[in-house]
Design an enzyme around this catalytic site. Structure first.
Site, PDB file in Angstrom:
ATOM      1  N   LYS A 112       0.817  -1.215   0.000  1.00 28.19           N
ATOM      2  CA  LYS A 112       0.000   0.000   0.000  1.00 28.19           C
ATOM      3  C   LYS A 112       0.847   1.259   0.000  1.00 28.19           C
ATOM      4  O   LYS A 112       0.403   2.294  -0.477  1.00 28.19           O
ATOM      5  CB  LYS A 112      -0.957  -0.009   1.200  1.00 28.19           C
ATOM      6  CG  LYS A 112      -2.078  -1.012   1.021  1.00 28.19           C
ATOM      7  CD  LYS A 112      -3.344  -0.557   1.691  1.00 28.19           C
ATOM      8  CE  LYS A 112      -4.496  -1.465   1.332  1.00 28.19           C
ATOM      9  NZ  LYS A 112      -5.660  -1.274   2.182  1.00 28.19           N
ATOM     10  N   LYS A 199      -4.896 -10.484  -6.250  1.00 33.11           N
ATOM     11  CA  LYS A 199      -6.172 -10.736  -5.565  1.00 33.11           C
ATOM     12  C   LYS A 199      -7.227  -9.737  -6.038  1.00 33.11           C
ATOM     13  O   LYS A 199      -6.883  -8.628  -6.469  1.00 33.11           O
ATOM     14  CB  LYS A 199      -6.000 -10.669  -4.047  1.00 33.11           C
ATOM     15  CG  LYS A 199      -5.828  -9.285  -3.472  1.00 33.11           C
ATOM     16  CD  LYS A 199      -5.995  -9.282  -1.948  1.00 33.11           C
ATOM     17  CE  LYS A 199      -5.911  -7.839  -1.450  1.00 33.11           C
ATOM     18  NZ  LYS A 199      -6.122  -7.638  -0.053  1.00 33.11           N
ATOM     19  N   LYS A 202     -10.330  -3.596  -4.524  1.00 35.82           N
ATOM     20  CA  LYS A 202     -10.873  -2.310  -4.951  1.00 35.82           C
ATOM     21  C   LYS A 202      -9.746  -1.383  -5.385  1.00 35.82           C
ATOM     22  O   LYS A 202      -9.881  -0.621  -6.331  1.00 35.82           O
ATOM     23  CB  LYS A 202     -11.605  -1.634  -3.777  1.00 35.82           C
ATOM     24  CG  LYS A 202     -12.840  -2.360  -3.315  1.00 35.82           C
ATOM     25  CD  LYS A 202     -13.356  -1.798  -1.985  1.00 35.82           C
ATOM     26  CE  LYS A 202     -13.443  -2.885  -0.958  1.00 35.82           C
ATOM     27  NZ  LYS A 202     -14.076  -2.537   0.303  1.00 35.82           N
TER      28      LYS A 202
HETATM   29  P1  TYM Z   1     -10.810  -5.046   3.557  1.00 34.29           P
HETATM   30  O1  TYM Z   1     -11.771  -3.916   3.734  1.00 34.29           O
HETATM   31  O2  TYM Z   1      -9.737  -4.928   2.535  1.00 34.29           O
HETATM   32  O3  TYM Z   1     -11.598  -6.382   3.254  1.00 34.29           O
HETATM   33  C1  TYM Z   1     -12.687  -6.853   4.063  1.00 34.29           C
HETATM   34  C2  TYM Z   1     -12.614  -8.382   4.174  1.00 34.29           C
HETATM   35  O4  TYM Z   1     -12.633  -8.975   2.880  1.00 34.29           O
HETATM   36  C3  TYM Z   1     -11.518  -9.896   2.760  1.00 34.29           C
HETATM   37  N1  TYM Z   1     -11.036  -9.863   1.367  1.00 34.29           N
HETATM   38  C4  TYM Z   1     -10.807 -10.950   0.609  1.00 34.29           C
HETATM   39  N2  TYM Z   1     -10.954 -12.270   0.845  1.00 34.29           N
HETATM   40  C5  TYM Z   1     -10.659 -13.134  -0.151  1.00 34.29           C
HETATM   41  N3  TYM Z   1     -10.237 -12.742  -1.385  1.00 34.29           N
HETATM   42  C6  TYM Z   1     -10.079 -11.429  -1.693  1.00 34.29           C
HETATM   43  N4  TYM Z   1      -9.688 -11.063  -2.902  1.00 34.29           N
HETATM   44  C7  TYM Z   1     -10.358 -10.459  -0.665  1.00 34.29           C
HETATM   45  N5  TYM Z   1     -10.308  -9.104  -0.609  1.00 34.29           N
HETATM   46  C8  TYM Z   1     -10.714  -8.762   0.644  1.00 34.29           C
HETATM   47  C9  TYM Z   1     -10.461  -9.362   3.734  1.00 34.29           C
HETATM   48  O5  TYM Z   1      -9.605 -10.390   4.162  1.00 34.29           O
HETATM   49  C10 TYM Z   1     -11.320  -8.845   4.877  1.00 34.29           C
HETATM   50  O6  TYM Z   1     -11.624  -9.881   5.784  1.00 34.29           O
HETATM   51  N6  TYM Z   1      -7.624  -4.523   7.397  1.00 34.29           N
HETATM   52  C11 TYM Z   1      -8.946  -5.001   7.025  1.00 34.29           C
HETATM   53  C12 TYM Z   1     -10.068  -4.289   7.749  1.00 34.29           C
HETATM   54  C13 TYM Z   1     -10.026  -4.376   9.245  1.00 34.29           C
HETATM   55  C14 TYM Z   1     -10.281  -5.551   9.998  1.00 34.29           C
HETATM   56  C15 TYM Z   1     -10.185  -5.118  11.372  1.00 34.29           C
HETATM   57  C16 TYM Z   1     -10.554  -6.875   9.683  1.00 34.29           C
HETATM   58  C17 TYM Z   1      -9.792  -3.349  10.088  1.00 34.29           C
HETATM   59  N7  TYM Z   1      -9.898  -3.804  11.372  1.00 34.29           N
HETATM   60  C18 TYM Z   1     -10.360  -6.024  12.406  1.00 34.29           C
HETATM   61  C19 TYM Z   1     -10.734  -7.777  10.730  1.00 34.29           C
HETATM   62  C20 TYM Z   1     -10.638  -7.348  12.074  1.00 34.29           C
HETATM   63  C21 TYM Z   1      -9.131  -4.717   5.538  1.00 34.29           C
HETATM   64  O7  TYM Z   1      -8.521  -3.856   4.954  1.00 34.29           O
HETATM   65  O8  TYM Z   1     -10.151  -5.421   4.985  1.00 34.29           O
END
Ligand code: TYM
Length: 337
Positions: A112, A199, A202
């Site tokens: 990032k 992967k 967005k």
């Molecule tokens: P974020 O917003 O990028 O994504 C939300 C959830 O979707 C899952 N995900 C995927 N799983 C499989 N294949 C993909 N291509 C894919 N893209 C996204 C992510 O693993 C996530 O579970 N850092 C986290 C947000 C966060 C969070 C937390 C998560 C902040 N605090 C506490 C769990 C617990 C994030 O950026 O997710």
């Protein structure tokens, strides 16, 4: 009766929910509501770590709330991170229990920070982006969550959370924090259909993710143009693009279609167009349902926003309790009301 275990997860309000988010995590969120006490948080503080537009952030936060409700998340389990400022207070305290060396090894920061540098041509990388995993640890620990449903991309962050919790417990001489465990779905990693080496995400741009609320015609077009075989895959191995299409079919609950097309693949008679057609049908069926549900919710916008503010107030009580305990355990003063 044993008290129900707690589940916590978060999602960033950086746009729509795509099928990577849905099959990797959010679908599981919906299922887990039956058996666990859940807290699902729209993490707007996290969304500030990359260059962003403040007016769009608040719009995206509410939009994501409606999207999550439309796919089946219950309002009483939903909250908005910035309405619970204790997350940031715990983040500061947890910073002091986080190894700087471990934080420098987070792969998401590496990915990032180069995206951040390119954005707006400013070459800017915020300290918030570096500290992002500690805020994520605070999100999880503040609810003393037992389980965290996430995609595989978040594994390293959860490992760090466990490390921070362990260090905290050792320092204060009490097993205060539960060491949270991940809960993965079968779809550990959904790939971009435009570039299956990466992967679904967005931040890579519109070609690289399929929105779960997508109109049927555009959705079909996106699946039709999915990259299947680039000719780089060694003989006898399935290419990542084809594997991804099979994964999307299975994650959509179309086991029969999946197995029969897999038979064709093994026999060497699979037409990629049939596989794409089956995937497009399966995704369109789900997306059409989600869009209809969202339209119903949008008719009651005001009431629903009030409901989410009220559930956030309730959820905040748990966070306040943890911060009170943590301040006591770490030698900080608590305000007495
Ligand atoms: P974020 O917003 O990028 O994504 C939300 C959830 O979707 C899952 N995900 C995927 N799983 C499989 N294949 C993909 N291509 C894919 N893209 C996204 C992510 O693993 C996530 O579970 N850092 C986290 C947000 C966060 C969070 C937390 C998560 C902040 N605090 C506490 C769990 C617990 C994030 O950026 O997710």
């Amino acid at each position: 009766m044993e008290p129900r275990k707690r589940v916590l997860s978060g999602i960033q309000p950086t746009g729509h929910i795509h099928y990577g988010n849905y099959f990797g995590a959010v679908k599981n969120w919906v299922k887990l509501q039956e058996d666990y006490d859940c807290v699902y948080c729209v993490v707007d503080y996290h969304a500030m770590t990359m260059p962003y537009n403040p007016k769009k952030l608040v719009e995206n936060t509410w939009d994501l709330i409606f999207n999550l409700l439309a796919v089946g998340v219950r309002p009483e389990y939903l909250c908005i991170q910035s309405l619970i400022p204790e997350h940031t207070e715990l983040c500061w305290i947890m910073n002091c229990f986080t190894s700087y060396g471990l934080l420098t090894r987070m792969t998401q920061f590496k990915d990032k920070s180069s995206q951040s540098q390119e954005a707006n041509g400013e070459g800017f990388v915020s300290a918030g982006l570096f500290d992002y995993p500690v805020l994520q640890a605070a999100d999880i620990l503040i609810y003393r969550a037992d389980f965290v449903p996430i995609g595989k991309d978040q594994e390293q962050h959860l490992e760090l959370t466990r490390n921070i919790a362990q260090r905290f417990n050792n320092q204060v001489g009490k097993e205060y924090f539960v060491l949270p465990a991940p809960l993965y779905t079968e779809a550990l990693k959904v790939r971009s259909t435009a570039d299956p080496e990466r992967k679904m995400s967005k931040s890579l741009g519109p070609k690289h993710h399929i929105n779960v609320f997508e109109e049927e015609s555009r959705l079909r077009k996106q699946v039709r143009s999915a990259v299947t075989d680039t000719g780089d895959t060694p003989a006898g191995e399935m290419s990542p693009g084809v594997e991804n299409l099979f994964l999307l079919l299975k994650a959509s609950g179309k086991a029969e279609a999946h197995d029969s097309l897999m038979e064709d693949y093994k026999a060497g008679s699979l037409q990629y167009v049939s596989l794409k057609e089956a995937v497009a049908d399966a995704l369109a069926e789900q997306s059409n349902g989600f869009r209809a549900r969202k339209a119903e919710l949008m008719a009651n916008k005001k009431e629903i926003k009030e409901q989410i503010r009220a559930s956030t107030v309730e959820i905040r009580k748990l966070a306040q309790e943890t911060v009170r305990d943590v301040k006591e355990l770490t030698g900080l003063l608590n305000v007495r009301f």
